[in-house]
Write a protein that holds these residues in place. Structure first.
Motif, PDB file in Angstrom:
ATOM      1  N   PHE A   1      -2.521  10.781   0.275  1.00  0.00           N
ATOM      2  CA  PHE A   1      -1.968  11.180  -0.971  1.00  0.00           C
ATOM      3  C   PHE A   1      -0.761  10.133  -1.441  1.00  0.00           C
ATOM      4  O   PHE A   1      -0.468   9.625  -2.452  1.00  0.00           O
ATOM      5  CB  PHE A   1      -1.568  12.376  -0.755  1.00  0.00           C
ATOM      6  N   ILE A   2       0.155  10.055  -0.312  1.00  0.00           N
ATOM      7  CA  ILE A   2       1.217   9.133  -0.454  1.00  0.00           C
ATOM      8  C   ILE A   2       0.873   7.735  -1.024  1.00  0.00           C
ATOM      9  O   ILE A   2       1.293   7.315  -1.627  1.00  0.00           O
ATOM     10  CB  ILE A   2       2.038   8.882   0.780  1.00  0.00           C
ATOM     11  N   HIS A   3      -0.230   7.298  -0.313  1.00  0.00           N
ATOM     12  CA  HIS A   3      -0.550   6.021  -0.838  1.00  0.00           C
ATOM     13  C   HIS A   3      -1.185   5.875  -2.080  1.00  0.00           C
ATOM     14  O   HIS A   3      -0.743   5.029  -2.699  1.00  0.00           O
ATOM     15  CB  HIS A   3      -1.565   5.445   0.241  1.00  0.00           C
ATOM     16  N   GLN A   4      -1.737   6.852  -2.771  1.00  0.00           N
ATOM     17  CA  GLN A   4      -2.418   6.973  -3.979  1.00  0.00           C
ATOM     18  C   GLN A   4      -1.317   7.000  -5.092  1.00  0.00           C
ATOM     19  O   GLN A   4      -1.372   6.464  -6.024  1.00  0.00           O
ATOM     20  CB  GLN A   4      -3.395   7.987  -4.250  1.00  0.00           C
ATOM     21  N   ALA A   5      -0.125   8.055  -4.593  1.00  0.00           N
ATOM     22  CA  ALA A   5       0.897   7.986  -5.580  1.00  0.00           C
ATOM     23  C   ALA A   5       1.684   6.861  -5.548  1.00  0.00           C
ATOM     24  O   ALA A   5       2.079   6.539  -6.677  1.00  0.00           O
ATOM     25  CB  ALA A   5       1.705   9.221  -4.887  1.00  0.00           C
ATOM     26  N   HIS A   6       1.876   6.154  -4.592  1.00  0.00           N
ATOM     27  CA  HIS A   6       2.697   4.798  -4.698  1.00  0.00           C
ATOM     28  C   HIS A   6       1.872   3.763  -5.627  1.00  0.00           C
ATOM     29  O   HIS A   6       2.453   3.099  -6.176  1.00  0.00           O
ATOM     30  CB  HIS A   6       2.767   4.247  -3.299  1.00  0.00           C
ATOM     31  N   LEU A   7       0.542   3.570  -5.310  1.00  0.00           N
ATOM     32  CA  LEU A   7      -0.160   2.731  -6.048  1.00  0.00           C
ATOM     33  C   LEU A   7       0.078   3.158  -7.622  1.00  0.00           C
ATOM     34  O   LEU A   7       0.372   2.188  -8.356  1.00  0.00           O
ATOM     35  CB  LEU A   7      -1.571   2.629  -5.884  1.00  0.00           C
ATOM     36  N   PHE A   8      -0.024   4.367  -7.988  1.00  0.00           N
ATOM     37  CA  PHE A   8       0.045   4.963  -9.209  1.00  0.00           C
ATOM     38  C   PHE A   8       1.617   4.732  -9.983  1.00  0.00           C
ATOM     39  O   PHE A   8       1.599   3.999 -10.959  1.00  0.00           O
ATOM     40  CB  PHE A   8      -0.342   6.216  -9.318  1.00  0.00           C
ATOM     41  N   LEU A   9       2.553   4.704  -8.960  1.00  0.00           N
ATOM     42  CA  LEU A   9       3.911   4.493  -9.607  1.00  0.00           C
ATOM     43  C   LEU A   9       4.363   3.136  -9.162  1.00  0.00           C
ATOM     44  O   LEU A   9       5.386   2.827  -9.733  1.00  0.00           O
ATOM     45  CB  LEU A   9       4.755   5.507  -8.581  1.00  0.00           C
ATOM     46  N   GLY A  10       3.573   2.152  -8.702  1.00  0.00           N
ATOM     47  CA  GLY A  10       3.726   0.735  -8.589  1.00  0.00           C
ATOM     48  C   GLY A  10       5.060   0.579  -7.524  1.00  0.00           C
ATOM     49  O   GLY A  10       5.698  -0.216  -7.369  1.00  0.00           O
ATOM     50  N   ILE A  11       4.732   1.357  -6.419  1.00  0.00           N
ATOM     51  CA  ILE A  11       5.804   1.267  -5.223  1.00  0.00           C
ATOM     52  C   ILE A  11       4.858   0.340  -4.117  1.00  0.00           C
ATOM     53  O   ILE A  11       3.712   0.948  -3.645  1.00  0.00           O
ATOM     54  CB  ILE A  11       6.206   2.838  -4.821  1.00  0.00           C
ATOM     55  N   ARG A  12       5.389  -0.467  -3.711  1.00  0.00           N
ATOM     56  CA  ARG A  12       4.827  -1.299  -2.656  1.00  0.00           C
ATOM     57  C   ARG A  12       5.163  -0.587  -1.158  1.00  0.00           C
ATOM     58  O   ARG A  12       6.383  -0.109  -0.941  1.00  0.00           O
ATOM     59  CB  ARG A  12       5.221  -2.747  -2.501  1.00  0.00           C
ATOM     60  N   GLU A  13       4.004  -0.660  -0.319  1.00  0.00           N
ATOM     61  CA  GLU A  13       4.332   0.005   1.051  1.00  0.00           C
ATOM     62  C   GLU A  13       4.415  -1.089   2.052  1.00  0.00           C
ATOM     63  O   GLU A  13       3.877  -2.082   1.967  1.00  0.00           O
ATOM     64  CB  GLU A  13       2.997   1.035   1.431  1.00  0.00           C
ATOM     65  N   GLY A  14       5.198  -0.730   2.907  1.00  0.00           N
ATOM     66  CA  GLY A  14       5.276  -1.817   4.200  1.00  0.00           C
ATOM     67  C   GLY A  14       5.992  -0.936   5.345  1.00  0.00           C
ATOM     68  O   GLY A  14       5.989   0.078   5.624  1.00  0.00           O
ATOM     69  N   TYR A  15       6.371  -1.847   6.345  1.00  0.00           N
ATOM     70  CA  TYR A  15       6.686  -1.414   7.772  1.00  0.00           C
ATOM     71  C   TYR A  15       8.133  -2.286   8.103  1.00  0.00           C
ATOM     72  O   TYR A  15       8.198  -3.440   7.651  1.00  0.00           O
ATOM     73  CB  TYR A  15       5.630  -1.556   8.797  1.00  0.00           C
ATOM     74  N   ILE A  16       9.021  -1.519   8.603  1.00  0.00           N
ATOM     75  CA  ILE A  16      10.172  -2.113   9.324  1.00  0.00           C
ATOM     76  C   ILE A  16       9.835  -2.017  10.878  1.00  0.00           C
ATOM     77  O   ILE A  16       9.851  -1.147  11.125  1.00  0.00           O
ATOM     78  CB  ILE A  16      11.344  -1.235   8.981  1.00  0.00           C
ATOM     79  N   TYR A  17       9.684  -3.289  11.573  1.00  0.00           N
ATOM     80  CA  TYR A  17       9.337  -3.265  12.725  1.00  0.00           C
ATOM     81  C   TYR A  17      10.972  -3.434  13.532  1.00  0.00           C
ATOM     82  O   TYR A  17      11.562  -4.195  13.136  1.00  0.00           O
ATOM     83  CB  TYR A  17       8.462  -4.231  13.033  1.00  0.00           C
TER      84      TYR A  17
END
Length: 185
Positions: A96-112
């Motif tokens: 759900f978070i991934h779908q919402a981010h795609l729709f809202l134009g938010i890029r996902e990533g990680y801080i290592y």
């Protein structure tokens, strides 16, 4: 591997959130739920237990998520649990978070990083990444002890490496007379 069942549940929740014109509110609440589930690993096992009946599970859910303002979201979690899909709850919420981010134009990533970062440190890194990428980002903290220190951000096809490991490699290359690698790819 894509979990089709989790994806279907996530898509249904996404459709409800859009239909109610409350996607960002749902996204915030889902992130809170996900955080609670990650902090309490045994919670999923309790919800998935065959020893507890649905009434007790619903009561546990109501008590745990009493601060949630979205009644449909509470009902959704109860439905997932009642349908015997509690073990897939994290995957459903992640999708759900991934779908919402795609729709809202938010890029996902990680801080290592070598240890879990506090909220203030994560926010500073997110601000830096936002400025560099020119868009809104959602970054999760992951542990990578091979970094020695510092951090590395992977967001889509971009890598921002501010780790001590990278700095040591650059120093080694410069001492050998080779070209110094950049911090940002």
């Amino acid at each position: 591997m894509i979990d089709e069942i989790a994806s279907k549940y996530a898509s249904a929740l996404f459709a409800v959130a859009r239909e109610e014109n409350a996607l960002e509110t749902y996204l915030d609440e889902v992130k809170k739920i996900r955080s609670v589930l990650f902090q309490n690993e045994s919670f999923i096992y309790i919800l998935a237990s065959y020893k507890l009946d649905d009434t007790k599970k619903t009561k546990i859910l109501d008590e745990t998520f009493k601060d949630l303002s979205l009644i449909p979201l509470k009902k959704f979690i109860a439905l997932v649990t009642k349908n015997g899909r509690a073990r897939k709850l994290i995957y459903i919420l992640d999708d759900f978070i991934h779908q919402a981010h795609l729709f809202l134009g938010i890029r996902e990533g990680y801080i290592y990083s070598t240890y879990p970062l506090d909220e203030k440190s994560q926010e500073k890194i997110k601000d830096y990444v936002r400025k560099n990428l020119g868009c809104e980002v959602y970054l999760s903290n992951r542990i990578d002890t091979s970094l020695i220190g510092g951090f590395k951000v992977v967001c889509g096809d971009r890598i921002i490496d501010m780790s001590i490991k990278r700095k040591l490699k650059n120093l080694k290359k410069s001492l050998r007379g080779k070209e110094i690698a950049t911090y940002e790819n």
